[in-house]
Design an enzyme around this catalytic site. Structure first.
Site, PDB file in Angstrom:
ATOM      1  N   CYS A 112      75.919  65.553  -1.008  1.00  0.00           N
ATOM      2  CA  CYS A 112      76.153  65.210   0.393  1.00  0.00           C
ATOM      3  C   CYS A 112      76.354  66.408   1.316  1.00  0.00           C
ATOM      4  O   CYS A 112      75.565  66.662   2.214  1.00  0.00           O
ATOM      5  CB  CYS A 112      77.380  64.317   0.520  1.00  0.00           C
ATOM      6  SG  CYS A 112      77.405  62.905  -0.551  1.00  0.00           S
ATOM      7  N   ASP A 158      70.037  62.177   2.874  1.00  0.00           N
ATOM      8  CA  ASP A 158      70.582  63.477   2.515  1.00  0.00           C
ATOM      9  C   ASP A 158      70.470  63.774   1.027  1.00  0.00           C
ATOM     10  O   ASP A 158      70.629  64.916   0.614  1.00  0.00           O
ATOM     11  CB  ASP A 158      72.038  63.626   2.992  1.00  0.00           C
ATOM     12  CG  ASP A 158      72.976  62.602   2.385  1.00  0.00           C
ATOM     13  OD1 ASP A 158      72.492  61.628   1.776  1.00  0.00           O
ATOM     14  OD2 ASP A 158      74.203  62.766   2.528  1.00  0.00           O
ATOM     15  N   ASN A 159      70.264  62.795   0.191  1.00  0.00           N
ATOM     16  CA  ASN A 159      69.992  63.047  -1.225  1.00  0.00           C
ATOM     17  C   ASN A 159      69.512  61.767  -1.888  1.00  0.00           C
ATOM     18  O   ASN A 159      69.657  60.670  -1.347  1.00  0.00           O
ATOM     19  CB  ASN A 159      71.225  63.584  -1.977  1.00  0.00           C
ATOM     20  CG  ASN A 159      72.470  62.741  -1.829  1.00  0.00           C
ATOM     21  OD1 ASN A 159      73.403  63.096  -1.120  1.00  0.00           O
ATOM     22  ND2 ASN A 159      72.498  61.605  -2.516  1.00  0.00           N
TER      23      ASN A 159
END
Length: 511
Positions: free
Chosen positions: A51, A286-287
């Protein structure tokens, strides 16, 4: 910990016609409101599969070795005083506000340690935001505290008033309704979903009753030729672990239905206001996240496609709908691209990423990059984890079945290459072995076989050299030609002298 960010900003192009941008960070397919009218960038990657480092890369346009956020802790520079001093003044929202007079709006999760008492508490409002509604620390759906322009606002557990995803939707609509029409604007909304604890809205708690995590070829199998952290996972997984990850997968989808509602409301409001046709919408994450791949229950942090690859959809002026681009894009490119759309000279910044605005309307870019860098610094505890004492100290994120998702030496760097002649991933671990993993992603999309010991040694040395270049790059030097770019030049005599011991060790390891 996938989160959702809606960034909306209006800018003036050369003919003084305002352009609005809506930027969305989420890991979930949207309703047809957005998906039928956008261009999909199939290979988009994150600079780090965690994150806070990834969010820092989005905001700064830099790789982790340049913004120095290495994990989700204050000690790891996540929303620390050092971050606030060195990086916040140079984020792309700060540049939009300071240099182009934007009214800027943020609502939702910022960085994991935002609001910490040692980092200024909720009174701290990051540079670059005219209107600030920041969540205190990490994702929640109820019983949270918001910083509203630096003042604490506490919320409880009443769905109609407090469910955070819906609250952020309403705040976004209010901003669109009451913003001034005489200034360009930029809006970013970051929802908690689909982060744990996966608390769905009441109307969606029974959705997807029969949904399970995907059973891909790498699901619940042993990663026999991978780093020790992957090899230690128990295979086959216990029934309780499989039930847990299926419940998590289902819960994530349930929470995202409220995000779909949020997106739909914003898009419809733009349409009603007559702003949709000149609005750019960026939708990404974000991931990534894994649920059972290589017998790892649920988490991210790993180097594989399921953790580093994220969706990117873009809708806007002069972008043909229903198109898929194969160009290699990373989250360090988002800031430069938005600044470029706003007319800001990206060369004035220290950003490592590239603007993909010049090639956004094209299917392929002949002069576009062929590789990007992925970095991660592992975390571990000084003491043995009580759920897994046999592994000793140095591990973290352990499950009751004694499967640990992270460790101190789960520290790696990768070159991810996508070119007409190659679809390759090369990774080195910073451990005593200098363990190497290499994958031909075209032939092996689920990364079942590590080819580090069978791939051509010259290719291996070139990839090693390229990795060292990217790990030491900054700004323009991060955008030099990759190994499979025709412009790439390789001279073994120019290898890093300080790194010669590591190359020698690598050769010995792979014999």
């Amino acid at each position: 910990m996938n989160v959702h960010v809606y960034l909306l900003f209006q800018c003036c192009c050369s003919n003084a016609i305002p352009i609005t941008l809506l930027f969305i960070l989420v890991f979930h397919p949207l309703k047809k409101t957005l998906s039928v009218s956008c261009r999909v960038f199939s290979p988009q990657f994150v600079a780090s599969p965690l994150c806070c480092p990834s969010r820092a890369s989005i905001l700064t346009g830099k790789y982790p070795h340049n913004h120095h956020v290495i994990n989700n802790t204050l000690d790891g520079n996540c929303s620390s005083k050092a971050w606030q001093k060195s990086e916040e003044p140079h984020t792309f929202p700060a540049l939009l506000k300071a240099s182009a007079g934007y009214q800027t709006f943020f609502a939702g999760k910022y960085l994991n340690q935002y609001g910490h008492s040692e980092a200024g508490g909720v009174e701290h409002v990051p540079l670059g935001w005219s209107y600030w509604v920041g969540l205190d620390k990490n994702s929640k759906y109820y019983n949270y505290t918001l910083s509203v322009n630096g003042k604490a606002q506490k919320h409880g557990a009443d769905y109609s008033k407090d469910y955070l995803t819906d609250l952020l939707a309403n705040m976004s609509l209010d901003f669109l309704q009451y913003k001034t029409s005489y200034q360009p604007f930029f809006m970013m909304v970051s929802t908690p979903a689909p982060h744990s604890p996966w608390t769905a809205a009441p109307q969606y708690q029974n959705s997807f009753k029969n949904t399970k995590a995907p059973r891909d070829p790498n699901f619940n199998i042993h990663g026999k030729d991978k780093h020790w952290l992957i090899r230690q996972a128990k295979t086959p997984m216990s029934n309780s672990s499989i039930q847990f990850l299926d419940d998590a997968f289902r819960g994530r989808w349930q929470t995202l239905l409220s995000v779909d509602d949020l997106v739909e409301k914003i898009v419809k409001r733009l349409e009603v206001r007559g702003e949709l046709n000149n609005t750019y919408i960026f939708f990404t994450s974000d991931n990534g996240y894994h649920t059972g791949q290589f017998s790892l229950p649920v988490d991210k942090r790993q180097l594989y496609e399921f953790d580093i690859r994220v969706p990117l959809m873009v809708r806007g002026p002069n972008i043909k709908p229903n198109q898929i681009s194969q160009m290699l894009v990373a989250n360090v490119d988002l800031g430069p691209t938005i600044l470029d759309i706003a007319g800001y000279n990206v060369n004035k910044t220290q950003m490592d990423g590239m603007s993909f605005l010049p090639v956004m309307g094209k299917m392929n870019g002949t002069s576009w990059r062929t590789d990007i860098l992925v970095e991660y610094e592992g975390e571990g505890r000084n003491k043995s984890d009580p759920t897994c004492p046999l592994l000793g100290p140095g591990v973290s994120e352990c499950f009751p079945d004694c499967v640990c998702e992270d460790s101190y030496n789960n520290t790696y760097a990768c070159v991810r290459t996508i070119a007409p002649s190659s679809n390759l991933q090369y990774c080195e671990f910073d451990d005593n072995e200098i363990f190497v993993e290499v994958y031909n992603v075209t032939a092996d999309p689920y990364q079942l076989t590590n080819i580090a010991k069978t791939i051509d040694k010259e290719v291996l040395e070139k990839m090693n050299h390229r990795l060292m270049m990217l790990q030491s790059c900054s700004g323009q030097s991060c955008r030099t030609p990759g190994v499979y770019d025709p412009r790439y030049k390789f001279d073994p005599r120019q290898m890093f002298t300080s790194h010669s011991w590591r190359l020698s060790r690598l050769r010995q390891t792979l014999k």
